[in-house]
Design an enzyme around this catalytic site. Structure first.
Site, PDB file in Angstrom:
ATOM      1  N   ASP A  59     -28.772  -3.911   4.952  1.00  0.00           N
ATOM      2  CA  ASP A  59     -28.125  -5.226   5.039  1.00  0.00           C
ATOM      3  C   ASP A  59     -26.638  -5.107   4.696  1.00  0.00           C
ATOM      4  O   ASP A  59     -25.887  -6.083   4.812  1.00  0.00           O
ATOM      5  CB  ASP A  59     -28.846  -6.278   4.189  1.00  0.00           C
ATOM      6  CG  ASP A  59     -28.943  -5.908   2.719  1.00  0.00           C
ATOM      7  OD1 ASP A  59     -28.402  -4.850   2.329  1.00  0.00           O
ATOM      8  OD2 ASP A  59     -29.554  -6.688   1.961  1.00  0.00           O
ATOM      9  N   SER A  60     -26.205  -3.891   4.333  1.00  0.00           N
ATOM     10  CA  SER A  60     -24.770  -3.624   4.209  1.00  0.00           C
ATOM     11  C   SER A  60     -24.063  -3.846   5.538  1.00  0.00           C
ATOM     12  O   SER A  60     -22.829  -3.910   5.582  1.00  0.00           O
ATOM     13  CB  SER A  60     -24.529  -2.187   3.732  1.00  0.00           C
ATOM     14  OG  SER A  60     -25.209  -1.280   4.570  1.00  0.00           O
ATOM     15  N   ASP A  98     -33.787  -2.722   6.378  1.00  0.00           N
ATOM     16  CA  ASP A  98     -33.771  -3.578   5.179  1.00  0.00           C
ATOM     17  C   ASP A  98     -34.400  -4.936   5.443  1.00  0.00           C
ATOM     18  O   ASP A  98     -34.147  -5.557   6.488  1.00  0.00           O
ATOM     19  CB  ASP A  98     -32.316  -3.825   4.756  1.00  0.00           C
ATOM     20  CG  ASP A  98     -31.905  -2.987   3.564  1.00  0.00           C
ATOM     21  OD1 ASP A  98     -32.775  -2.365   2.931  1.00  0.00           O
ATOM     22  OD2 ASP A  98     -30.694  -2.952   3.274  1.00  0.00           O
ATOM     23  N   LYS A 128     -37.252  -1.450   3.677  1.00  0.00           N
ATOM     24  CA  LYS A 128     -36.766  -1.309   2.303  1.00  0.00           C
ATOM     25  C   LYS A 128     -36.572  -2.698   1.712  1.00  0.00           C
ATOM     26  O   LYS A 128     -36.118  -3.601   2.426  1.00  0.00           O
ATOM     27  CB  LYS A 128     -35.447  -0.528   2.265  1.00  0.00           C
ATOM     28  CG  LYS A 128     -34.851  -0.423   0.870  1.00  0.00           C
ATOM     29  CD  LYS A 128     -33.698   0.571   0.791  1.00  0.00           C
ATOM     30  CE  LYS A 128     -32.370   0.026   1.259  1.00  0.00           C
ATOM     31  NZ  LYS A 128     -31.895  -1.157   0.518  1.00  0.00           N
ATOM     32  N   GLU A 130     -35.403  -4.792  -2.135  1.00  0.00           N
ATOM     33  CA  GLU A 130     -34.768  -4.654  -3.447  1.00  0.00           C
ATOM     34  C   GLU A 130     -35.631  -5.268  -4.550  1.00  0.00           C
ATOM     35  O   GLU A 130     -36.192  -6.345  -4.365  1.00  0.00           O
ATOM     36  CB  GLU A 130     -33.401  -5.358  -3.439  1.00  0.00           C
ATOM     37  CG  GLU A 130     -32.405  -4.713  -2.489  1.00  0.00           C
ATOM     38  CD  GLU A 130     -31.026  -5.376  -2.516  1.00  0.00           C
ATOM     39  OE1 GLU A 130     -30.810  -6.298  -3.342  1.00  0.00           O
ATOM     40  OE2 GLU A 130     -30.186  -4.968  -1.707  1.00  0.00           O
ATOM     41  N   GLU A 197     -29.497   2.707  -7.081  1.00  0.00           N
ATOM     42  CA  GLU A 197     -28.073   2.422  -6.813  1.00  0.00           C
ATOM     43  C   GLU A 197     -27.297   2.167  -8.102  1.00  0.00           C
ATOM     44  O   GLU A 197     -27.681   1.322  -8.929  1.00  0.00           O
ATOM     45  CB  GLU A 197     -27.972   1.212  -5.871  1.00  0.00           C
ATOM     46  CG  GLU A 197     -26.531   0.867  -5.507  1.00  0.00           C
ATOM     47  CD  GLU A 197     -26.382  -0.043  -4.299  1.00  0.00           C
ATOM     48  OE1 GLU A 197     -27.390  -0.345  -3.623  1.00  0.00           O
ATOM     49  OE2 GLU A 197     -25.238  -0.454  -4.024  1.00  0.00           O
TER      50      GLU A 197
HETATM   51  O1  KIV Z   1     -27.805  -1.928   2.675  1.00  0.00           O
HETATM   52  C1  KIV Z   1     -27.559  -0.753   2.371  1.00  0.00           C
HETATM   53  O2  KIV Z   1     -26.775  -0.063   3.024  1.00  0.00           O
HETATM   54  C2  KIV Z   1     -28.210  -0.188   1.205  1.00  0.00           C
HETATM   55  C3  KIV Z   1     -27.700   1.122   0.699  1.00  0.00           C
HETATM   56  C4  KIV Z   1     -26.436   0.918  -0.005  1.00  0.00           C
HETATM   57  C5  KIV Z   1     -28.710   1.826  -0.114  1.00  0.00           C
HETATM   58  O3  KIV Z   1     -29.090  -0.777   0.665  1.00  0.00           O
END
Ligand code: KIV
Length: 311
Positions: A59-60, A98, A128, A130, A197
């Protein structure tokens, strides 16, 4: 037939399977895993060809390429859109997608449904999410549905507000103990990898010791079982002007893509304005007789440069 077009699949993909990843510990002799974010087909293709083990449609994408100030506005549809592009670019890669903010926290049902969309529509191999102990039930539910889950603890940007900002986690005894409990809970819930992280390097090492699944660190020191970076950070490409962009200490750009692209864009503008571009080799020819006929059919005035027919 309606619905999205099929995504490329090959009989031999992915190279790294989820069971193989689960056992991939450096203490057992494995090489560190290398994970990189990817949001589109060309970067996915290049990363896979360069030997990156795992592609993360993080989600970055929100801050790295969509111009948001945080990952919070990113939607499930955004991730699906980018994951599909990544899958097209790297048909055999292990792709992790994500689950964005509030697409899994509400209920097990919401988590399973949305994780399923990332796999079915996005073409991802795993999802993934969080959170540690608070998200263990969600992880268990998604894994029970047959979907591999990567955990993510430490600095969790979706809840940066609650954590008091984008700051190092687990610096004091209570914080560190809490992260160890989180890591254990994520493993017990069935995750096969754990992203850690922005924690002190010694805590990254301890977390790597206490779980039997691989840890993938980002700002968590060298002892993790792998490392992940956001590809635009690695390449020196910032969505904001470089002087406004925040560069965390764990980012060591290997390229100045900001500078290279600015130079290329300025070069293009200058070449167009000076008439240096395009040259004959950049153009497509037309047969002389076709051109002559075309001119004749348009009439004398239209054939003149800038002419507008009979008007
Ligand atoms: O969204 C992302 O890129 C991440 C990484 C920083 C691990 O969660």
């Amino acid at each position: 037939m309606s619905g999205p077009e099929p995504l490329p699949r090959t009989a031999t993909r992915p190279v790294l399977t989820v069971p193989a990843l689960r056992r991939h510990k450096v203490r057992d002799g494995a090489e560190p895993l290398v994970m990189l974010t990817a949001y589109d087909a060309p970067t996915a293709r290049l990363a896979a060809a360069a030997g990156i083990d795992l592609l993360l449609v993080g989600d970055s994408v929100g801050t790295a390429v969509l111009g948001y100030d945080s990952t919070v506005p990113v939607t499930l549809d955004d991730i699906i859109h980018h994951a599909r592009a990544v899958r097209r670019g790297a048909p055999r890669a292990q792709v992790v997608a994500d689950l964005p903010f509030l697409t899994y926290q509400a209920s097990d049902e919401q988590a399973v449904t949305n994780a399923g969309r990332l796999i079915q529509e996005g073409g991802a191999d795993a999802v993934k999410l969080e959170g540690g102990r608070t998200q263990a039930d969600r992880i268990r539910a998604i894994v029970s549905a047959g979907i591999p889950v990567v955990g993510h603890i430490g600095l969790t940007p979706q809840s940066a507000g609650a954590l008091g900002g984008m700051r190092v986690q687990g610096r004091d005894l209570d914080g560190a103990l809490a992260l160890i409990e989180d890591a254990r809970a994520v493993e017990a819930a069935g995750a096969h990898l754990l992203v850690v992280e922005v924690v002190p390097a010694d805590l990254g090492a301890l977390l790597t010791e206490v779980v039997s699944i691989p840890t993938i660190g980002i700002g968590a020191g060298a002892a993790c079982d792998g490392q992940v970076l956001v590809w635009t950070d690695l390449a020196g490409l910032t969505a904001k002007a470089p002087e406004e962009a925040i560069r965390p200490r764990f980012v060591e750009p290997m390229l100045d893509l900001n500078g290279m692209l600015t130079e290329a864009f300025a070069g293009f503008a200058a070449a167009v304005r000076s008439g240096a571009y395009p040259q004959a080799q950049h153009t497509y020819p037309m047969k002389a007789e076709v051109l002559a006929e075309l001119r004749a059919s348009l009439g004398e005035s239209a054939a003149k440069p800038g002419g507008r027919g009979n008007a």
